[in-house]
Design a protein around this motif. Structure first.
Motif, PDB file in Angstrom:
ATOM      1  N   LYS A  89      44.529 -38.134  -7.295  1.00 51.92           N
ATOM      2  CA  LYS A  89      44.831 -36.913  -8.032  1.00 51.92           C
ATOM      3  C   LYS A  89      46.346 -36.814  -8.234  1.00 51.92           C
ATOM      4  N   PRO A  90      46.802 -36.044  -9.193  1.00 46.84           N
ATOM      5  CA  PRO A  90      48.254 -35.883  -9.389  1.00 46.84           C
ATOM      6  C   PRO A  90      48.956 -35.389  -8.121  1.00 46.84           C
ATOM      7  N   GLU A  91      48.295 -34.564  -7.352  1.00 43.45           N
ATOM      8  CA  GLU A  91      48.900 -34.044  -6.127  1.00 43.45           C
ATOM      9  C   GLU A  91      49.043 -35.096  -5.027  1.00 43.45           C
ATOM     10  N   ASP A  92      48.504 -36.280  -5.245  1.00 37.53           N
ATOM     11  CA  ASP A  92      48.714 -37.392  -4.304  1.00 37.53           C
ATOM     12  C   ASP A  92      50.048 -38.097  -4.570  1.00 37.53           C
ATOM     13  N   THR A  93      50.707 -37.746  -5.651  1.00 35.36           N
ATOM     14  CA  THR A  93      51.992 -38.355  -5.974  1.00 35.36           C
ATOM     15  C   THR A  93      53.013 -38.044  -4.896  1.00 35.36           C
ATOM     16  N   ALA A  94      53.587 -39.097  -4.334  1.00 35.98           N
ATOM     17  CA  ALA A  94      54.531 -38.932  -3.230  1.00 35.98           C
ATOM     18  C   ALA A  94      55.066 -40.299  -2.827  1.00 35.98           C
ATOM     19  N   ILE A  95      56.053 -40.276  -1.958  1.00 30.08           N
ATOM     20  CA  ILE A  95      56.454 -41.498  -1.267  1.00 30.08           C
ATOM     21  C   ILE A  95      55.631 -41.569   0.014  1.00 30.08           C
ATOM     22  N   TYR A  96      55.006 -42.699   0.221  1.00 27.37           N
ATOM     23  CA  TYR A  96      54.140 -42.883   1.376  1.00 27.37           C
ATOM     24  C   TYR A  96      54.850 -43.757   2.413  1.00 27.37           C
ATOM     25  N   PHE A  97      54.731 -43.340   3.661  1.00 23.78           N
ATOM     26  CA  PHE A  97      55.365 -44.045   4.768  1.00 23.78           C
ATOM     27  C   PHE A  97      54.321 -44.411   5.805  1.00 23.78           C
ATOM     28  N   CYS A  98      54.396 -45.628   6.320  1.00 22.87           N
ATOM     29  CA  CYS A  98      53.612 -45.943   7.502  1.00 22.87           C
ATOM     30  C   CYS A  98      54.520 -45.822   8.721  1.00 22.87           C
ATOM     31  N   ALA A  99      53.901 -45.622   9.851  1.00 25.35           N
ATOM     32  CA  ALA A  99      54.669 -45.422  11.074  1.00 25.35           C
ATOM     33  C   ALA A  99      53.825 -45.822  12.271  1.00 25.35           C
ATOM     34  N   THR A 100      54.485 -46.119  13.363  1.00 18.15           N
ATOM     35  CA  THR A 100      53.754 -46.439  14.575  1.00 18.15           C
ATOM     36  C   THR A 100      54.421 -45.815  15.784  1.00 18.15           C
ATOM     37  N   GLY A 101      53.620 -45.496  16.772  1.00 11.82           N
ATOM     38  CA  GLY A 101      54.132 -44.901  17.997  1.00 11.82           C
ATOM     39  C   GLY A 101      53.150 -45.140  19.122  1.00 11.82           C
ATOM     40  N   ARG A 102      53.632 -44.814  20.343  1.00 16.78           N
ATOM     41  CA  ARG A 102      52.796 -45.005  21.522  1.00 16.78           C
ATOM     42  C   ARG A 102      51.852 -43.818  21.670  1.00 16.78           C
ATOM     43  N   SER A 103      50.643 -44.006  21.245  1.00 12.53           N
ATOM     44  CA  SER A 103      49.624 -42.984  21.402  1.00 12.53           C
ATOM     45  C   SER A 103      48.274 -43.672  21.381  1.00 12.53           C
ATOM     46  N   VAL A 104      47.423 -43.330  22.320  1.00  9.25           N
ATOM     47  CA  VAL A 104      46.098 -43.949  22.346  1.00  9.25           C
ATOM     48  C   VAL A 104      45.124 -43.229  21.432  1.00  9.25           C
ATOM     49  N   ILE A 105      45.557 -42.102  20.882  1.00  8.78           N
ATOM     50  CA  ILE A 105      44.727 -41.401  19.916  1.00  8.78           C
ATOM     51  C   ILE A 105      45.394 -41.485  18.559  1.00  8.78           C
ATOM     52  N   SER A 106      44.629 -41.313  17.526  1.00  6.82           N
ATOM     53  CA  SER A 106      45.142 -41.394  16.163  1.00  6.82           C
ATOM     54  C   SER A 106      45.775 -40.053  15.799  1.00  6.82           C
ATOM     55  N   THR A 107      46.973 -39.858  16.332  1.00  7.58           N
ATOM     56  CA  THR A 107      47.624 -38.559  16.258  1.00  7.58           C
ATOM     57  C   THR A 107      48.159 -38.206  14.874  1.00  7.58           C
ATOM     58  N   MET A 108      48.130 -36.914  14.567  1.00  5.97           N
ATOM     59  CA  MET A 108      48.667 -36.391  13.314  1.00  5.97           C
ATOM     60  C   MET A 108      50.121 -35.952  13.474  1.00  5.97           C
ATOM     61  N   ASN A 109      50.601 -35.947  14.705  1.00  5.02           N
ATOM     62  CA  ASN A 109      51.914 -35.396  15.003  1.00  5.02           C
ATOM     63  C   ASN A 109      53.007 -36.420  14.720  1.00  5.02           C
TER      64      ASN A 109
END
Length: 126
Positions: A89-109
């Protein structure tokens, strides 16, 4: 130290699909304790969570805006993560970033993510 290198993205019309890829480099990536996530930032807006996957368990978390349209996956051998985006959708327009961190859960933070990719532009036009 870890380095995340992104590829994919680009421009597509409404309803189309795009795929983003994120490859992790570095010896400190812990397959048992790391999570990889995708975030995005649109012009004039704050960065927001899109999706994440806990590397060991494969457990995924999605933002409400991504549910049913986006799929996050990982390749354990290649240390890559893909974000398949459908029904864009047009509202999906953005710069997308991947990231990684130490978390055993798939955190949103996003504060739990320590290393970030360079960003990839996704543009959806109507």
């Amino acid at each position: 130290q870890l380095q995340l290198v992104q590829s994919g993205g680009g421009s597509v019309q409404v309803g189309g699909s795009l795929s983003l890829n994120c490859e992790v480099f570095g010896r400190t990536f812990n397959r048992y304790r790391n999570t990889v996530g995708w975030f995005r930032q649109a012009p004039g807006k704050e960065r927001e969570f899109v999706a994440a996957i806990a590397w060991y368990s494969g457990t995924t978390t999605y933002a409400d805006s991504a549910k049913g349209r986006f799929t996050i996956s990982r390749d354990n051998a290649k240390l890559t993560t893909d974000l398949q985006m459908n029904s864009l959708k047009p509202e999906d327009t953005a710069i997308y970033f991947c990231a990684t961190g130490r978390s055993v859960i798939s955190t949103m933070n996003d504060s739990e993510y320590d290393y970030w990719g360079q960003g990839t532009q996704v543009t959806v036009s109507s």
